[in-house]
Design a protein around this motif. Structure first.
Motif, PDB file in Angstrom:
ATOM      1  N   LYS A 110     -47.130 -43.256   8.417  1.00 59.70           N
ATOM      2  CA  LYS A 110     -47.610 -43.304   6.976  1.00 59.70           C
ATOM      3  C   LYS A 110     -47.562 -44.351   6.312  1.00 59.70           C
ATOM      4  CE  LYS A 110     -47.560 -39.306   4.709  1.00 59.70           C
ATOM      5  NZ  LYS A 110     -46.940 -38.380   3.939  1.00 59.70           N
ATOM      6  N   SER A 111     -48.437 -44.904   5.725  1.00 60.36           N
ATOM      7  CA  SER A 111     -48.491 -46.189   4.888  1.00 60.36           C
ATOM      8  C   SER A 111     -47.369 -46.345   3.502  1.00 60.36           C
ATOM      9  CB  SER A 111     -49.766 -46.641   4.089  1.00 60.36           C
ATOM     10  OG  SER A 111     -50.064 -45.973   3.146  1.00 60.36           O
ATOM     11  N   GLN A 112     -46.875 -46.975   3.298  1.00 60.99           N
ATOM     12  CA  GLN A 112     -45.902 -47.104   2.132  1.00 60.99           C
ATOM     13  C   GLN A 112     -46.373 -46.747   0.617  1.00 60.99           C
ATOM     14  OE1 GLN A 112     -43.268 -50.673   1.968  1.00 60.99           O
ATOM     15  NE2 GLN A 112     -42.564 -50.474   3.880  1.00 60.99           N
ATOM     16  N   GLU A 113     -47.790 -47.265   0.780  1.00 59.31           N
ATOM     17  CA  GLU A 113     -48.384 -46.703  -0.374  1.00 59.31           C
ATOM     18  C   GLU A 113     -48.932 -45.278  -0.467  1.00 59.31           C
ATOM     19  OE1 GLU A 113     -49.533 -49.065   1.588  1.00 59.31           O
ATOM     20  OE2 GLU A 113     -49.046 -50.873   0.476  1.00 59.31           O
ATOM     21  N   ASP A 114     -48.684 -44.562   0.674  1.00 65.16           N
ATOM     22  CA  ASP A 114     -48.885 -43.098   0.600  1.00 65.16           C
ATOM     23  C   ASP A 114     -47.499 -42.438   0.669  1.00 65.16           C
ATOM     24  OD1 ASP A 114     -51.796 -43.406   0.433  1.00 65.16           O
ATOM     25  OD2 ASP A 114     -51.910 -43.523   2.792  1.00 65.16           O
ATOM     26  N   GLY A 115     -46.408 -42.968   0.478  1.00 61.93           N
ATOM     27  CA  GLY A 115     -45.103 -42.495   0.482  1.00 61.93           C
ATOM     28  C   GLY A 115     -44.407 -42.500   1.839  1.00 61.93           C
ATOM     29  N   GLY A 116     -44.839 -43.094   2.834  1.00 65.26           N
ATOM     30  CA  GLY A 116     -44.188 -43.153   3.896  1.00 65.26           C
ATOM     31  C   GLY A 116     -43.490 -44.415   4.279  1.00 65.26           C
ATOM     32  N   PHE A 117     -42.925 -44.947   5.294  1.00 65.85           N
ATOM     33  CA  PHE A 117     -42.253 -45.951   5.881  1.00 65.85           C
ATOM     34  C   PHE A 117     -43.093 -47.211   6.312  1.00 65.85           C
ATOM     35  CE2 PHE A 117     -38.264 -43.077   6.605  1.00 65.85           C
ATOM     36  CZ  PHE A 117     -38.159 -43.006   5.134  1.00 65.85           C
ATOM     37  N   GLY A 118     -44.122 -46.932   6.651  1.00 67.28           N
ATOM     38  CA  GLY A 118     -45.108 -47.880   7.112  1.00 67.28           C
ATOM     39  C   GLY A 118     -44.786 -48.300   8.231  1.00 67.28           C
TER      40      GLY A 118
END
Length: 888
Positions: A110-118
């Motif tokens: 998941k993207s960093q913008e969505d709370g993941g590690f990206g």
């Protein structure tokens, strides 16, 4: 992305997925197989083993871990850390492989913008156990990982267990491809530097026996429920997300290196050997701070020895980098500032952490000074024999007995033009490690010995009735003799009795178990001990004194009233002493252990230095004031968070549940988490008499005391003793101290006068020895057996006096004593003889073998001792021969 943010995102992700966030357990847990917690699942082990019912179906945590199996490797490369954080999610019979893989994939991709590690999905590789195609299929279907980025590996890499009989299962590991500049193509099986493991998903489904599936042996069974245990390396993920080369460059370690650069004047990244020392400082400082925060203190064995090694390696590395002043306080402050956002105890308890670390640094700096003197003696002895190599056994003794690092031995040997038998040293070190591993292997008994209790544990906990009554009716659930269930036990037999309910206290929290009896019609068993299994099952260790007991019997379990009364006095007295210590010494006097039994208590606490007489008196006075205040003793159950907010004291290393029992005595005076039995009012404790205070390890002091009737008996005995002394001295009791002080002072004066008389007699013989000196060549030699009874100290004084009487004439003085079967000796050579080539150490080498002696010193003076007085004549002859040879 900062490390604290990585932790937060991990926990938030799994909380949103229905997991309960569980705080990190202490690094010290009551697990016989572990020195320190070394994996995220350790605190959940009772749930995986089925010993306890999990309070939640899903959990997530970031566990602090310490692994110390390869301390010497730390710093050599950038891959080793002793302390690390393991982020994990756990399922206790709830979800299994597919959900575990899906949750992990969501977080990393998941993207960093969505709370993941990206992480870039195209750079993710995974591995699966060689006989687990299901995991590979799930990765393809759920995450879209192509077949060419899924690799199968054998049990050595992709099967997990605890190293002892217990739960285990196949695992699937997640790797990130760092790129061709870090190694060759081919995935994790080809290069684990380029393909860096970041997460391990364990599908815990098996029970392993003595032989592990990691080595190709089949499991011995299946767990009743399939579980999930995962571990993500927080530091490794931080390294990748921060775009740095290794974990030492991340935000929680690099600032420690920066501080080391500042304190030593050296730069990181310039010279390999210095880089290793910088990394040792960074790693060990963080590990030491975390261990001290969890209640470990430097010591000579176990956890304390590990901490001592870590702290001393920090000091040694800083010294070798050029630090000339103490460094520990500044290093610890950096760690506290860095780590406190995730571990606030590092800030709130910083004063104690700093005190322990600085205390060990101060002690080790003294050790370095002592070791330097011992090294000088060793080097002189080698040179006196014409050698150029320090034996490995001597280097090992300096290292093992005196804590003198081998690196400093090597460095100082080179400065003295000597070498060190490193092979011999390494062999002795290897033998020590092998012995330690064997001891550890013997301690690793796994959980097989608890098998006989498993069915009973599964049936539920023993109901403890002892807070409310001393006699309870109970059902006999099981009888166990010699580790085997038996249906019946008869008179004279030792048997373990499991009851459904019991008023007898099982040993815990420093309070030893109740004594008592189990009875029925025509049956009587003496209860010798009560222990807990899996923290929930009471095991009564008994001897059948009368009749026959059978599984299923209804019995009366009785705690001995007198024993219980004394036990409650001892336990409540311990709380009084703890509160008094903190009142007198401050909040850094933290409990490190305790033991209480009827009439007696002992309390260990963290403290640097001996207590003064006034402090001990104040502790006793405050404790007894609290007893006299007749404080009510209140107990209540609440949740752990609320108890801590109220100020309740918790014991380091204890793994508390969500609900805890609080014992409050006198409101704010004493409030502790405690499961023990206590008096109802503080006055029931009776008088508390502090017997003394002592050291039980580096940074740990122990107070011992009598309470209640035992305190009275002790004071009565002391009073009778004082009365006897007063009668002998013919003075009133209150004048005894002054009278004894007068007598001691008179004795000291008499001893000094006797010493002066004795020394005058010794020195009176100096003139006679000078007159009888032998001339050998250009040198005057006094080589004699000293007068009988001359001590080693007197010998040096006499030898110095004789040497002075020769003035500038070249002279050598050798005196050999004979005291209590030992042969102390002194050799002194004046400047005139030194100019002719005479050295004190050379002469020691000449006569030493005759008296089985060794010694060392400087060219002008050497001293030591032998163990064979019969060799004195031969030794003196050897001295004359050596002097004649040198004077020739």
């Amino acid at each position: 992305m900062q490390t604290h943010e990585i932790r937060r995102r991990f926990l938030d992700h799994f909380v949103r997925a229905g997991h309960t966030e569980v705080p990190s357990a202490s690094l010290i847990l009551a697990d016989p197989n572990l020195l320190f917690v070394n994996a995220g699942m350790v605190q959940f082990k009772p749930y995986f083993l089925g010993q306890e019912a999990p309070p939640y179906p899903r959990a997530t945590s970031v566990q602090k871990c310490v692994r110390t199996g390869d301390i010497e490797e730390v710093g050599v490369t950038t891959r080793h850390n002793t302390f690390f954080q393991m982020a994990g999610n756990f399922s206790f019979g709830d979800y299994f492989k597919e959900e575990a893989i899906r949750l992990a994939w969501e977080l990393i991709s998941k993207s960093q913008e969505d709370g993941g590690f990206g992480f870039d999905p195209e750079r993710i590789w995974v591995t699966a156990y060689e006989s687990d195609p299901e995991a590979a299929e799930i990765w393809r279907r759920v995450a879209g990982i192509p077949e060419e980025r899924i690799q199968f590996r054998d049990g050595k890499d992709n099967y997990w267990d605890m190293g002892v009989p217990g739960p285990g299962g196949p695992c699937s590991e997640i790797y990130f491809d760092r790129g061709p500049e870090y190694g060759r193509d081919g995935g994790p099986v080809a290069d684990e530097d380029r393909y860096l493991e970041i997460w391990n998903l364990v599908f815990m489904q098996d029970v392993r026996g003595e032989l592990s599936p990691k080595e190709g042996h089949p499991p011995i069974g299946s767990l009743p429920k399939k579980n999930i245990d995962t571990g993500m390396g927080v530091e490794r993920v931080a390294m990748l997300l921060q775009g740095v080369e290794n974990v030492y460059e991340t935000d929680l370690l690099r600032p420690i290196i920066d501080k080391a650069e500042e304190l030593t004047g050296r730069s990181y990244g310039v010279e390999h050997e210095n880089d290793r020392r910088f990394r040792v400082i960074a790693d060990h400082t963080r590990s030491s701070a975390m261990l001290i925060a969890d209640g470990v203190n430097p010591g000579n064995d176990g956890r304390g020895y590990v901490l001592r090694r870590l702290l001393r390696r920090i000091v040694r590395s800083a010294r070798l980098l050029g630090a000339e002043k103490p460094v520990m306080a500044e290093f610890m402050k950096v760690v506290s500032d860095l780590m406190a956002p995730s571990y606030p105890e590092l800030a709130t308890d910083f004063q104690r952490i700093e005190t322990v670390a600085v205390g060990e640094e101060t002690a080790f700096l003294k050790t370095l000074n002592t070791g330097s003197a011992l090294f000088d003696n060793t080097a002189s002895a080698v040179q006196a024999k014409g050698g150029n190599t320090i034996p490995g056994s001597d280097a090992f003794k300096l290292h093992d007995t005196y804590g003198f690092p081998i690196e400093l031995t090597l460095e100082m040997a080179a400065e003295a033009g000597l070498t060190v038998d490193e092979n011999g040293f390494r062999e002795l070190m290897a033998q020590q490690v092998a012995n330690a591993k064997e001891d550890a292997r013997k301690r690793k008994h796994g959980h097989a010995d608890l098998t006989v209790y498993k069915e009973l544990v599964d049936r539920g906990a023993t109901e403890f009735t002892g807070f409310d009554e001393l006699t309870s009716e109970a059902n006999v659930l099981a009888l166990i003799a010699d580790g085997v269930r038996v249906p019946v036990a008869s008179a004279g037999q030792d048997v373990e009795v499991i009851l459904d309910r019991s008023p007898l206290y099982a040993e815990a929290g420093g309070q030893i178990a109740d004594r008592g009896a189990i009875t029925a019609s025509g049956v009587k068993l003496r209860v010798n001990d009560v222990q807990k299994i899996a923290k929930k099952l009471w095991v009564h260790k008994t001897t059948v004194e009368q009749g026959q007991i059978t599984e299923g019997d209804v019995v009366l379990a009785q705690a001995d009233p007198a024993w219980r009364r004394g036990a409650t006095q001892g336990h409540s007295g311990t709380h009084m002493v703890h509160a008094a210590l903190r009142q007198i010494l401050g909040p850094n006097a933290v409990q490190a252990g305790s033991l209480n039994k009827p009439g007696y208590l002992r309390f260990d606490f963290n403290w640097q230095g001996q207590l003064s007489e006034s402090q001990k008196a104040d502790i006793e006075a405050v404790s007894n004031d609290a007893v006299g205040a007749d404080f009510p003793v209140n107990t209540f159950v609440t949740d752990l968070t609320k108890a801590k907010q109220m100020g309740a004291m918790a014991l380091f290393g204890e793994n508390y549940g969500d609900e805890v029992r609080v014992v409050e005595i006198g409101g704010p005076f004493s409030m502790e988490l405690c499961g023990g039995t206590h008096v109802q009012h503080s006055s029931q404790i009776g008088p508390i008499t502090v017997l003394g205070e002592s050291s039980v390890g580096s940074g740990i002091r122990r107070v011992e005391a009598f309470v209640g009737l035992d305190s009275y008996k002790y004071l009565a005995k002391e009073r009778a003793l004082l009365a006897g002394v007063a009668s002998s001295l013919k003075v009133p009791s209150e004048e005894v101290p002054a009278r004894v002080e007068q007598l001691v002072e008179r004795l000291k004066v008499a001893e000094k006068e006797l010493e002066r008389t004795k020394m005058a007699a010794v020195l009176s013989s100096a003139g006679k020895f000078v007159e009888e000196a032998e001339r050998i060549g250009a040198v005057l030699l006094v080589a004699v057996a000293a007068p009988e009874g001359v001590t080693a100290g007197d010998l040096r004084t006499l030898a110095t006096d004789i040497r002075g009487r020769f003035g500038t004439n070249p002279a050598v003085v050798v005196l050999l004593g004979n005291a209590d079967g030992k042969v102390p000796f002194v050799v002194t050579v004046n400047k005139g003889a030194q100019d002719l080539g005479f050295k004190a150490g050379d002469l020691v080498a000449a006569f030493g073998p005759s008296i089985a002696g060794r010694g060392g010193g400087k060219p002008e003076m050497a001293q030591g001792a032998g163990s064979d007085p019969s060799g004195i004549p031969a030794g003196l002859a050897a001295v004359r021969a050596r002097v004649a040879e040198l004077a020739g």
